[in-house]
Design a protein around this motif. Sequence first.
Motif, PDB file in Angstrom:
ATOM      1  N   LYS A 181     -34.095 -14.304  -4.675  1.00 32.94           N
ATOM      2  CA  LYS A 181     -34.535 -14.292  -3.277  1.00 32.94           C
ATOM      3  C   LYS A 181     -36.005 -14.644  -3.107  1.00 32.94           C
ATOM      4  CE  LYS A 181     -31.135 -11.072  -1.387  1.00 32.94           C
ATOM      5  NZ  LYS A 181     -30.914  -9.795  -0.671  1.00 32.94           N
ATOM      6  N   ASP A 227     -28.315  -6.971  -5.825  1.00 33.22           N
ATOM      7  CA  ASP A 227     -28.797  -8.294  -6.203  1.00 33.22           C
ATOM      8  C   ASP A 227     -29.990  -8.137  -7.143  1.00 33.22           C
ATOM      9  OD1 ASP A 227     -30.911  -7.508  -4.539  1.00 33.22           O
ATOM     10  OD2 ASP A 227     -30.135  -8.638  -2.833  1.00 33.22           O
ATOM     11  N   GLY A 287     -28.826 -15.186   0.287  1.00 32.13           N
ATOM     12  CA  GLY A 287     -27.748 -14.225   0.182  1.00 32.13           C
ATOM     13  C   GLY A 287     -26.419 -14.919  -0.018  1.00 32.13           C
TER      14      GLY A 287
END
Length: 400
Positions: free
Chosen positions: A233, A124, A222
């Motif tokens: 995030k 990510d 997520g």
Amino acid sequence: MTVTFDDILAARDRIAGQVDRTPVRYSRRLSQLTGAEVWVKFDNLHFTGSFKERGALNRLLQLTPEERKRGVVAASAGNHAQALAYHGGRLGVPVTIVMPEGTPFVKADGTRAHGATVVIKGADFSGSTEEAHRLRDEKGYVFVSAFDDLGIVAGQGVCGLEFLEDVPDLDILIIPIGGGGLIAGSAVAAKHLKPDLRVIGVEAAMYPSFTAKRRGETPKCGGQTIAEGIAIKAVGDIPFAIADPLIDEVLVCEEADFEKGVAFLATLEKTVAEGAGAGGLAAMLAYPDKFRGKKVGIELTGGNIDARMLAVVLNRELVREKKLIVYRILGDDRPGMLSKMSAVIGGLGGNIIDVVHNRLALDVPAKGAEFDIMVETRGGAHADEIRQALEEAGYALRMG
């Protein structure tokens, strides 16, 4: 550690003539859809397909001659990457971009096409950022954050400046939130020009990092979202500090909202938006009562969506509207069955797109077959009319 209106004016002058001033247009169709007066800023029309060009160029132009020689490194899901690569190439600044695994091909390929070195690393954005920091330390590059940087925030603020110059009497300005750079800079500019303007942010339900930080909570982020451009995030510390006092509300939208936004922008406004780019319209569709009767500006942040994903989204919207529907029919496996079903469907104007026979399902009689017939209809009422006609003809519909 803040950005002022004068900083945004300086950024505008610095990048003038090198970044397009994108149009702001009134949308009659989106206004009819939402019950608000909708104005759209088409930042998908930038050369690299997103709003990121303003901030990237402003930051590059602030590098010292020695920093330009060393080159820059950044972590990006694609839009910051393309903007940095394009303008870095123009200015002769070497650019290395670290992208998360699963980044849309159109964004990775576009970044390489502008001459940047692309490194795919990290599950990510956070993982990609760690790798970018490692390369900074190992190679001596200058790290250029996609959002957590004063030069980036000031450059993105030119968006809000342009919006309010073009439509000074907006009631509400809606801006998607990822790392927060765009909404921070734009809120500074917009609130300076119209203090009573409401600035509303939009986050993906899978990545509500700004909302969580406002509440003093650890964000639970997520998942695979179509709005990967705002799948961050942790919102940046710099943009959060700037934006938090200026943002009136943050709305969290589900995946279906973003999909509908992409589909309606394509079918009604005749323009291509990526998932995050459709965030403003997604919020209006998800929370209509907050906007009805208001003069609303939505920032269409980008249009870098894979053609395959765009096709998937458009087809899924047809399914939601029952303009594309599957009738699952249990019938005898004998000659002529399919033609009789087709006659019922075609007689009512349904267009058969695909047919699948299933003879091996154990809950289907050995002498029977299950037919999945995909049909194009005019909408829900038409789909129900076809269903009723099939049932009246004696066919057992298992599901639709």
